[in-house]
Write a protein that holds these residues in place. Structure first.
Motif, PDB file in Angstrom:
ATOM      1  N   ASP A  50       0.843  -1.199   0.000  1.00 24.43           N
ATOM      2  CA  ASP A  50       0.000   0.000   0.000  1.00 24.43           C
ATOM      3  C   ASP A  50       0.878   1.248   0.000  1.00 24.43           C
ATOM      4  OD1 ASP A  50       0.837   0.440   2.649  1.00 24.43           O
ATOM      5  OD2 ASP A  50      -1.062  -0.238   3.521  1.00 24.43           O
ATOM      6  N   GLU A  51       0.245   2.406   0.047  1.00 21.76           N
ATOM      7  CA  GLU A  51       0.962   3.682  -0.039  1.00 21.76           C
ATOM      8  C   GLU A  51       1.922   3.892   1.127  1.00 21.76           C
ATOM      9  OE1 GLU A  51      -2.578   6.009  -0.268  1.00 21.76           O
ATOM     10  OE2 GLU A  51      -2.534   6.057  -2.466  1.00 21.76           O
ATOM     11  N   ALA A  52       1.627   3.256   2.267  1.00 26.11           N
ATOM     12  CA  ALA A  52       2.502   3.377   3.440  1.00 26.11           C
ATOM     13  C   ALA A  52       3.639   2.364   3.413  1.00 26.11           C
ATOM     14  CB  ALA A  52       1.674   3.195   4.715  1.00 26.11           C
ATOM     15  N   GLY A  53       3.666   1.518   2.385  1.00 23.44           N
ATOM     16  CA  GLY A  53       4.721   0.523   2.263  1.00 23.44           C
ATOM     17  C   GLY A  53       4.422  -0.793   2.954  1.00 23.44           C
ATOM     18  N   GLU A  54       3.204  -0.936   3.492  1.00 24.44           N
ATOM     19  CA  GLU A  54       2.815  -2.175   4.154  1.00 24.44           C
ATOM     20  C   GLU A  54       2.433  -3.223   3.115  1.00 24.44           C
ATOM     21  OE1 GLU A  54       2.843  -2.718   7.553  1.00 24.44           O
ATOM     22  OE2 GLU A  54       3.773  -0.742   7.670  1.00 24.44           O
ATOM     23  N   GLN A  55       2.890  -4.446   3.311  1.00 22.62           N
ATOM     24  CA  GLN A  55       2.530  -5.513   2.384  1.00 22.62           C
ATOM     25  C   GLN A  55       1.071  -5.903   2.586  1.00 22.62           C
ATOM     26  OE1 GLN A  55       5.375  -8.641   2.034  1.00 22.62           O
ATOM     27  NE2 GLN A  55       4.275  -9.560   0.313  1.00 22.62           N
ATOM     28  N   VAL A  56       0.335  -6.019   1.467  1.00 24.11           N
ATOM     29  CA  VAL A  56      -1.088  -6.341   1.529  1.00 24.11           C
ATOM     30  C   VAL A  56      -1.435  -7.610   0.757  1.00 24.11           C
ATOM     31  CG1 VAL A  56      -1.793  -3.949   1.958  1.00 24.11           C
ATOM     32  CG2 VAL A  56      -1.642  -4.795  -0.406  1.00 24.11           C
ATOM     33  N   ALA A  57      -0.471  -8.179   0.026  1.00 28.50           N
ATOM     34  CA  ALA A  57      -0.716  -9.410  -0.725  1.00 28.50           C
ATOM     35  C   ALA A  57       0.611 -10.084  -1.038  1.00 28.50           C
ATOM     36  CB  ALA A  57      -1.474  -9.123  -2.015  1.00 28.50           C
ATOM     37  N   TYR A  58       0.526 -11.385  -1.325  1.00 32.28           N
ATOM     38  CA  TYR A  58       1.729 -12.178  -1.575  1.00 32.28           C
ATOM     39  C   TYR A  58       1.406 -13.312  -2.540  1.00 32.28           C
ATOM     40  CZ  TYR A  58       5.589 -15.435  -0.694  1.00 32.28           C
ATOM     41  OH  TYR A  58       6.651 -16.283  -0.832  1.00 32.28           O
ATOM     42  N   ALA A  59       2.389 -13.688  -3.332  1.00 31.59           N
ATOM     43  CA  ALA A  59       2.321 -14.887  -4.168  1.00 31.59           C
ATOM     44  C   ALA A  59       3.742 -15.425  -4.312  1.00 31.59           C
ATOM     45  CB  ALA A  59       1.737 -14.587  -5.541  1.00 31.59           C
ATOM     46  N   ARG A  60       3.828 -16.737  -4.488  1.00 28.67           N
ATOM     47  CA  ARG A  60       5.118 -17.397  -4.630  1.00 28.67           C
ATOM     48  C   ARG A  60       5.055 -18.282  -5.866  1.00 28.67           C
ATOM     49  NH1 ARG A  60       7.450 -22.148  -2.369  1.00 28.67           N
ATOM     50  NH2 ARG A  60       5.513 -22.721  -1.334  1.00 28.67           N
ATOM     51  N   VAL A  61       6.174 -18.358  -6.605  1.00 29.68           N
ATOM     52  CA  VAL A  61       6.250 -19.194  -7.800  1.00 29.68           C
ATOM     53  C   VAL A  61       7.508 -20.048  -7.736  1.00 29.68           C
ATOM     54  CG1 VAL A  61       6.543 -19.208 -10.311  1.00 29.68           C
ATOM     55  CG2 VAL A  61       4.921 -17.620  -9.258  1.00 29.68           C
ATOM     56  N   ILE A  62       7.318 -21.326  -7.973  1.00 28.25           N
ATOM     57  CA  ILE A  62       8.417 -22.272  -8.093  1.00 28.25           C
ATOM     58  C   ILE A  62       8.571 -22.548  -9.586  1.00 28.25           C
ATOM     59  CG2 ILE A  62       9.234 -24.582  -7.479  1.00 28.25           C
ATOM     60  CD1 ILE A  62       6.900 -24.361  -5.261  1.00 28.25           C
ATOM     61  N   THR A  63       9.789 -22.424 -10.121  1.00 23.26           N
ATOM     62  CA  THR A  63       9.979 -22.596 -11.557  1.00 23.26           C
ATOM     63  C   THR A  63      11.381 -23.076 -11.886  1.00 23.26           C
ATOM     64  OG1 THR A  63       9.818 -21.527 -13.729  1.00 23.26           O
ATOM     65  CG2 THR A  63      10.610 -20.165 -11.911  1.00 23.26           C
ATOM     66  N   ASP A  64      11.498 -23.700 -13.053  1.00 22.11           N
ATOM     67  CA  ASP A  64      12.816 -24.044 -13.586  1.00 22.11           C
ATOM     68  C   ASP A  64      13.276 -22.982 -14.596  1.00 22.11           C
ATOM     69  OD1 ASP A  64      11.292 -24.560 -15.859  1.00 22.11           O
ATOM     70  OD2 ASP A  64      11.797 -26.689 -15.948  1.00 22.11           O
ATOM     71  N   PHE A  65      12.449 -21.954 -14.818  1.00 17.76           N
ATOM     72  CA  PHE A  65      12.741 -20.832 -15.715  1.00 17.76           C
ATOM     73  C   PHE A  65      12.790 -21.238 -17.181  1.00 17.76           C
ATOM     74  CE2 PHE A  65      14.518 -19.686 -11.605  1.00 17.76           C
ATOM     75  CZ  PHE A  65      13.974 -18.434 -11.400  1.00 17.76           C
ATOM     76  N   ALA A  66      12.371 -22.470 -17.493  1.00 17.44           N
ATOM     77  CA  ALA A  66      12.454 -22.940 -18.875  1.00 17.44           C
ATOM     78  C   ALA A  66      11.178 -23.629 -19.347  1.00 17.44           C
ATOM     79  CB  ALA A  66      13.629 -23.899 -19.037  1.00 17.44           C
ATOM     80  N   THR A  67      10.574 -24.459 -18.498  1.00 17.61           N
ATOM     81  CA  THR A  67       9.437 -25.254 -18.963  1.00 17.61           C
ATOM     82  C   THR A  67       8.213 -25.192 -18.075  1.00 17.61           C
ATOM     83  OG1 THR A  67      10.161 -27.264 -17.788  1.00 17.61           O
ATOM     84  CG2 THR A  67      11.004 -26.927 -20.048  1.00 17.61           C
ATOM     85  N   PHE A  68       8.373 -24.894 -16.787  1.00 18.99           N
ATOM     86  CA  PHE A  68       7.272 -25.073 -15.850  1.00 18.99           C
ATOM     87  C   PHE A  68       7.330 -24.059 -14.715  1.00 18.99           C
ATOM     88  CE2 PHE A  68       5.244 -27.144 -12.178  1.00 18.99           C
ATOM     89  CZ  PHE A  68       4.047 -27.547 -12.734  1.00 18.99           C
ATOM     90  N   ALA A  69       6.151 -23.645 -14.249  1.00 22.09           N
ATOM     91  CA  ALA A  69       6.037 -22.798 -13.065  1.00 22.09           C
ATOM     92  C   ALA A  69       4.849 -23.265 -12.238  1.00 22.09           C
ATOM     93  CB  ALA A  69       5.853 -21.334 -13.454  1.00 22.09           C
ATOM     94  N   TRP A  70       4.999 -23.201 -10.942  1.00 17.69           N
ATOM     95  CA  TRP A  70       3.939 -23.573 -10.013  1.00 17.69           C
ATOM     96  C   TRP A  70       3.627 -22.346  -9.162  1.00 17.69           C
ATOM     97  CZ3 TRP A  70       1.059 -27.831  -9.920  1.00 17.69           C
ATOM     98  CH2 TRP A  70       0.220 -28.030  -8.827  1.00 17.69           C
ATOM     99  N   LEU A  71       2.420 -21.828  -9.296  1.00 25.66           N
ATOM    100  CA  LEU A  71       1.953 -20.676  -8.529  1.00 25.66           C
ATOM    101  C   LEU A  71       1.371 -21.178  -7.215  1.00 25.66           C
ATOM    102  CD1 LEU A  71       1.165 -17.614  -8.374  1.00 25.66           C
ATOM    103  CD2 LEU A  71      -0.973 -18.274  -9.506  1.00 25.66           C
ATOM    104  N   CYS A  72       1.799 -20.588  -6.109  1.00 28.25           N
ATOM    105  CA  CYS A  72       1.294 -21.052  -4.811  1.00 28.25           C
ATOM    106  C   CYS A  72       1.322 -19.919  -3.790  1.00 28.25           C
ATOM    107  CB  CYS A  72       2.108 -22.242  -4.322  1.00 28.25           C
ATOM    108  SG  CYS A  72       3.884 -21.979  -4.261  1.00 28.25           S
ATOM    109  N   ASP A  73       0.734 -20.204  -2.650  1.00 29.40           N
ATOM    110  CA  ASP A  73       0.717 -19.280  -1.511  1.00 29.40           C
ATOM    111  C   ASP A  73       0.193 -17.892  -1.869  1.00 29.40           C
ATOM    112  OD1 ASP A  73       1.608 -21.272   0.162  1.00 29.40           O
ATOM    113  OD2 ASP A  73       3.697 -20.623   0.165  1.00 29.40           O
ATOM    114  N   VAL A  74      -0.785 -17.827  -2.759  1.00 30.10           N
ATOM    115  CA  VAL A  74      -1.376 -16.538  -3.114  1.00 30.10           C
ATOM    116  C   VAL A  74      -2.310 -16.118  -1.982  1.00 30.10           C
ATOM    117  CG1 VAL A  74      -2.765 -15.266  -4.782  1.00 30.10           C
ATOM    118  CG2 VAL A  74      -1.234 -17.106  -5.564  1.00 30.10           C
ATOM    119  N   PHE A  75      -2.077 -14.931  -1.450  1.00 29.25           N
ATOM    120  CA  PHE A  75      -2.892 -14.443  -0.335  1.00 29.25           C
ATOM    121  C   PHE A  75      -3.057 -12.935  -0.457  1.00 29.25           C
ATOM    122  CE2 PHE A  75      -4.149 -13.133   3.829  1.00 29.25           C
ATOM    123  CZ  PHE A  75      -4.897 -14.199   4.315  1.00 29.25           C
TER     124      PHE A  75
END
Length: 136
Positions: A50-75
């Motif tokens: 947000d404007e105050a610099g507080e984190q308000v959302a998160y997502a994590r991606v696991i990937t090999d950077f070539a063929t596959f990505a796994w999106l997880c922990d989206v909040f």
């Protein structure tokens, strides 16, 4: 209110994210801090702030950077849900992964299917081909 996207792991508020996941999510209840840190350290991490610099959302991606990505922990924090934060977070993730020309992106979710569909996710075409090994 204006929100800012970041892909800088150093900006992520690890204690806040752990609280969201371990206490509020349906998929990571009770996640230990050491597991959380290891997961973040070995993944791409994305956040909305947000404007105050507080984190308000998160997502994590696991990937090999070539063929596959796994999106997880989206909040997305309850405080900002319905304000386009989830869409902005996913747009940022999409914009970073799309140039990699990955063959497959995956995720498992019990909700927010409409959000993910906006970014090309759909039900598995051949679910009988997928398998999982779950911890006992």
């Amino acid at each position: 209110m204006t929100f800012r996207f970041s892909a800088e792991t150093t900006e992520m508020d690890r204690p806040r994210i752990l609280g969201w996941l371990a206490d509020e999510s349906y998929w990571a209840q009770g996640r230990a801090a050491d597991v959380h840190d290891r997961a973040m350290d070995n993944s791409l991490n994305f956040g909305m702030f947000d404007e105050a610099g507080e984190q308000v959302a998160y997502a994590r991606v696991i990937t090999d950077f070539a063929t596959f990505a796994w999106l997880c922990d989206v909040f997305v924090s309850d405080d900002v849900r319905g304000q386009g934060v989830g869409v902005a977070l996913m747009r940022g993730v999409h914009d970073i992964l799309e140039p990699m020309h990955l063959k497959r992106w995956g995720l498992v979710t019990a909700d927010a299917h409409g959000l993910y569909e906006k970014f090309g996710f759909s039900e598995l075409e051949k679910p009988e081909m997928w398998m999982a090994r779950l911890a006992s």
